[in-house]
Write a protein that holds these residues in place. Structure first.
Motif, PDB file in Angstrom:
ATOM      1  N   ASP A   1       0.880  -1.177   0.000  1.00  0.00           N
ATOM      2  CA  ASP A   1       0.000   0.000   0.000  1.00  0.00           C
ATOM      3  C   ASP A   1       0.916   1.225   0.000  1.00  0.00           C
ATOM      4  O   ASP A   1       2.138   1.090  -0.118  1.00  0.00           O
ATOM      5  CB  ASP A   1      -0.963  -0.022   1.191  1.00  0.00           C
ATOM      6  CG  ASP A   1      -0.229   0.007   2.534  1.00  0.00           C
ATOM      7  OD1 ASP A   1       0.971   0.332   2.544  1.00  0.00           O
ATOM      8  OD2 ASP A   1      -0.851  -0.307   3.563  1.00  0.00           O
ATOM      9  N   SER A   2       0.341   2.397   0.181  1.00  0.00           N
ATOM     10  CA  SER A   2       1.150   3.610   0.027  1.00  0.00           C
ATOM     11  C   SER A   2       2.161   3.793   1.163  1.00  0.00           C
ATOM     12  O   SER A   2       2.996   4.687   1.103  1.00  0.00           O
ATOM     13  CB  SER A   2       0.243   4.834  -0.069  1.00  0.00           C
ATOM     14  OG  SER A   2      -0.552   4.880   1.098  1.00  0.00           O
ATOM     15  N   ASP A   3       2.062   2.953   2.205  1.00  0.00           N
ATOM     16  CA  ASP A   3       3.039   3.059   3.301  1.00  0.00           C
ATOM     17  C   ASP A   3       4.221   2.111   3.129  1.00  0.00           C
ATOM     18  O   ASP A   3       5.112   2.093   3.974  1.00  0.00           O
ATOM     19  CB  ASP A   3       2.367   2.702   4.637  1.00  0.00           C
ATOM     20  CG  ASP A   3       1.551   3.862   5.165  1.00  0.00           C
ATOM     21  OD1 ASP A   3       1.830   4.996   4.745  1.00  0.00           O
ATOM     22  OD2 ASP A   3       0.632   3.606   5.953  1.00  0.00           O
ATOM     23  N   MET A   4       4.172   1.294   2.101  1.00  0.00           N
ATOM     24  CA  MET A   4       5.168   0.216   2.004  1.00  0.00           C
ATOM     25  C   MET A   4       6.315   0.560   1.050  1.00  0.00           C
ATOM     26  O   MET A   4       6.147   0.555  -0.166  1.00  0.00           O
ATOM     27  CB  MET A   4       4.479  -1.069   1.531  1.00  0.00           C
ATOM     28  CG  MET A   4       5.449  -2.217   1.314  1.00  0.00           C
ATOM     29  SD  MET A   4       6.209  -2.759   2.844  1.00  0.00           S
ATOM     30  CE  MET A   4       5.287  -4.248   3.129  1.00  0.00           C
ATOM     31  N   PRO A   5       7.505   0.838   1.593  1.00  0.00           N
ATOM     32  CA  PRO A   5       8.652   1.017   0.699  1.00  0.00           C
ATOM     33  C   PRO A   5       9.133  -0.347   0.173  1.00  0.00           C
ATOM     34  O   PRO A   5       9.232  -1.300   0.945  1.00  0.00           O
ATOM     35  CB  PRO A   5       9.721   1.643   1.583  1.00  0.00           C
ATOM     36  CG  PRO A   5       9.092   1.889   2.904  1.00  0.00           C
ATOM     37  CD  PRO A   5       7.860   1.061   2.997  1.00  0.00           C
ATOM     38  N   VAL A   6       9.406  -0.386  -1.116  1.00  0.00           N
ATOM     39  CA  VAL A   6       9.918  -1.628  -1.714  1.00  0.00           C
ATOM     40  C   VAL A   6      11.243  -1.292  -2.409  1.00  0.00           C
ATOM     41  O   VAL A   6      11.281  -0.434  -3.297  1.00  0.00           O
ATOM     42  CB  VAL A   6       8.927  -2.217  -2.740  1.00  0.00           C
ATOM     43  CG1 VAL A   6       9.423  -3.594  -3.213  1.00  0.00           C
ATOM     44  CG2 VAL A   6       7.530  -2.337  -2.149  1.00  0.00           C
TER      45      VAL A   6
END
Ligand code: F6R
Length: 615
Positions: free
Chosen positions: A518-523
């Motif tokens: 989601d928009s909180d997840m850095p990949v």
């Protein structure tokens, strides 16, 4: 890494200064220590002990430690096992000279043979003793003074050194020289101090000269410091005022050991390859592969046992060995291997990977494999530690002591040795074409420069870290050779910032982890220009379609991914099989800077130990 201390003066006793100086250098790691003193009656006495400086002190308790001229050393073994015989200082045959040395004399075997042919006897296995015997041989045969003999000898020597020498016939002089190994002279009031860094010196004087490569310093009582080169041209040393504290010196000016060790990697890998990759950069020699050629050529299978970061290096080793040698490789967590009654045969080669050489599970896995008759090959950093002692043979990674708990330079050292092992064995087996073999050797030799280039991204990575410090989770994705790098990046972040992070093969994302995005997840995605590039680019699109935040490691000039990712870090091009050596670096930096932003104890993270000697 070895340490050097020296003192010459009239007003103070040398012994307490030397012992205190050695203690100041303990942080560098060592396995033995020694001291040489010119005593009042012009005797030159050498005292040495395996173990700690405290052991040397006990050894010296009943000895003559009078005198105001001396040199001292802590040794981190390279040639010859850790022992009091191999510890420095080393005498020349007549015992008129004593030397201490940091670095490696690459052509020592050739020089030693020549000297032995002339009847000179050696007592240690070290390259250092070869140097002092050479100096004495030149001094006596040509009737030269010590300085000239040192200059002539250094002319013949290939390698790196910082040395200090005493001559009992000239008790008013200490001679020191450096090439590629640091050396600092401290200037007092009719006294001189010497150190491999300034830490043993700054308590006594803030006036120092950092010797340059090729400098030879003559510290003579009653005279000013004289600095000459190998051709005896006199140089004008620049005297600097040091304004630093001890902690800063030990960390080489870096705020943490981990950052220092990350930045040391170009130098460490040069040390790791020195004497193994030839000057023409078209050949790799690993002595273990020569000595145990038939065992290794006949291996039906390789099993790599390791833990943690070393296990990740093992996953890269598997791909290297399978690609080049066409031998099947299993990579096992040592802790699992030791308890699951694995099938191991006499035709297996077990490679034990360990920085410390003391990890209990890896050592137990080695013992088990040995009982089952496998041939055991160790790839370790700490010389003379338990695992190398338990193996049939092996290769040290020679990256120097790693002090930060999170492993960095040991990982790249292990991958470098595994690369040399794979291509040297493939060459011996005939499973690699000569052209490709030479290409890998050349490219591997250029990796230290490429790492230097990647280290220039440090500020950019620090900025990124500030942006992403908020995160509670991170995903790391990579394929092929980059998958273990993704695992390693995630482990580094977990260990020191306490952020939950997972590494995955990029294509596995669809089989589960994509639900987390989601928009909180850095990949973090390793998306360099290799065979898997298009597929990894599609993975990035899938992440972006779910508002994930992508930090991509890309090949220099990649515009396509720059358009879709939130941030890109550019890497220099290299062969796919060597990419882990460059792509790991920004991930080490990212973990480091995030941990710093979160105010964590980077060098000693909670609950972790540097050497896991219990199960
Ligand atoms: C990670 C780390 C550990 C070690 C592991 C094995 O940064 O340091 O995961 O890699 O404990 O240690 P060695 O290599 O000493 O056997």
């Amino acid at each position: 890494m070895c340490g050097i201390v020296g003192y010459i003066g009239t007003k103070r006793q040398a012994y307490p200064i030397l012992i205190k100086g050695l203690k100041r250098l303990e942080y560098r790691g060592y396995d033995s220590a020694g001291i040489a003193l010119i005593n009042g009656n012009d005797d030159l006495n050498v005292y040495k002990a395996k173990g700690k400086v405290a052991d040397l002190e006990s050894f010296c308790a009943e000895k003559n430690i009078e005198g105001s001229v001396g040199i001292a050393h802590t040794r981190w073994a390279t040639h010859g096992e850790p022992s009091s015989t191999n510890a420095h200082p080393h005498y020349s045959e007549s015992k008129n000279l004593a030397i201490i040395h940091n670095g490696i004399i690459e052509n020592y075997a050739e020089i030693k043979k020549n000297l032995m042919d002339k009847g000179i006897k050696f007592v240690s296995d070290t390259d250092t003793e070869v140097l002092v015997q050479l100096i004495e041989y030149i001094q006596e045969r040509k009737n030269l003074d010590l300085l000239t003999a040192v200059q002539v000898a250094l002319h013949q020597v290939i390698g790196a050194y910082a040395i200090a020498i005493l001559d009992k016939r000239h008790p008013d002089t200490v001679i020191a020289a450096r090439k590629q190994s640091p050396l600092v002279v401290g200037i007092g009031d009719d006294e001189f101090f010497l150190g491999s860094d300034a830490s043993p010196i700054i308590e006594y004087t803030d006036q120092v000269v950092y010797l340059e490569d090729g400098n030879i310093a003559v510290m003579k009582l009653g005279e000013e410091l004289k600095v000459v080169n190998i051709l005896n041209e006199e140089l004008s040393p620049e005297i600097k005022t040091v304004d630093i504290n001890l902690g800063q010196i030990e960390k080489g000016g870096y705020p943490h050991f981990m950052l220092k060790e990350i930045f040391e990697q170009p130098e460490c890998l040069k040390n790791c390859m020195r004497g193994r990759i030839n000057v023409e950069q078209d050949h790799v020699t690993l002595s273990a592969l020569i000595d145990y050629r038939s065992w290794l050529l006949n291996a039906k299978r390789v099993i790599i046992v390791a833990c943690g970061t070393s296990w990740h290096a093992g996953l890269i080793g598997k791909q290297l060995i399978e690609t080049f040698c066409k031998i099947p490789v299993d990579v096992e967590y040592a802790s699992e291997f030791r308890y699951r009654n694995p099938v191991v045969t006499k035709e297996d080669v077990v490679i034990a990977l360990s920085q410390s050489g003391e990890t209990a599970d890896t050592l137990a896995a080695v013992e088990l494999a040995k009982e089952k008759g496998a041939f055991i090959y160790g790839i370790c950093n700490a010389i003379g530690s338990s695992i190398p002692r338990a193996t049939n043979t092996g290769t040290y990674i020679h990256v120097g002591p790693e002090i930060g708990v999170a492993s960095t330079k040991a990982f790249t050292g292990q991958v470098s040795v595994l690369t040399m092992f794979a291509i040297a064995l493939a060459d011996a087996k005939g499973t690699i074409k000569h052209g490709e073999y030479v290409k890998v050797v050349q490219e591997l030799a250029s990796i230290p420069e490429k790492i230097t280039e990647v280290l220039k991204t440090n500020e950019q990575v620090a900025d990124l870290a500030r942006t992403f410090t908020y995160a509670h989770n991170f995903l790391y994705l990579g394929r092929g050779f980059s998958f273990p790098v993704a695992l390693e990046g995630a482990l580094k972040l977990k260990e020191i910032s306490y952020i939950h992070a997972e590494g995955y093969p990029a294509a596995e994302m669809k089989h589960g982890p994509i639900a987390l995005i989601d928009s909180d997840m850095p990949v973090v995605v390793i998306a360099t220009h290799n065979a898997m590039y298009e597929k990894v680019r599609s993975n990035i699109q899938e992440i972006k379609a779910r508002q994930g935040r992508v930090i991509a490691l890309v090949s220099k000039g990649d515009e396509a991914i720059a358009k879709i990712a939130d941030a890109v870090i550019e890497l220099p091009d290299t062969m796919e099989c060597l990419e882990p050596l460059v792509s790991t670096i920004p991930l080490q930096l990212l973990a480091y800077h995030i941990a710093v932003c979160k105010g964590k104890d980077v060098d000693q993270p909670r609950n972790l130990a540097k050497s896991v000697t219990v199960e």
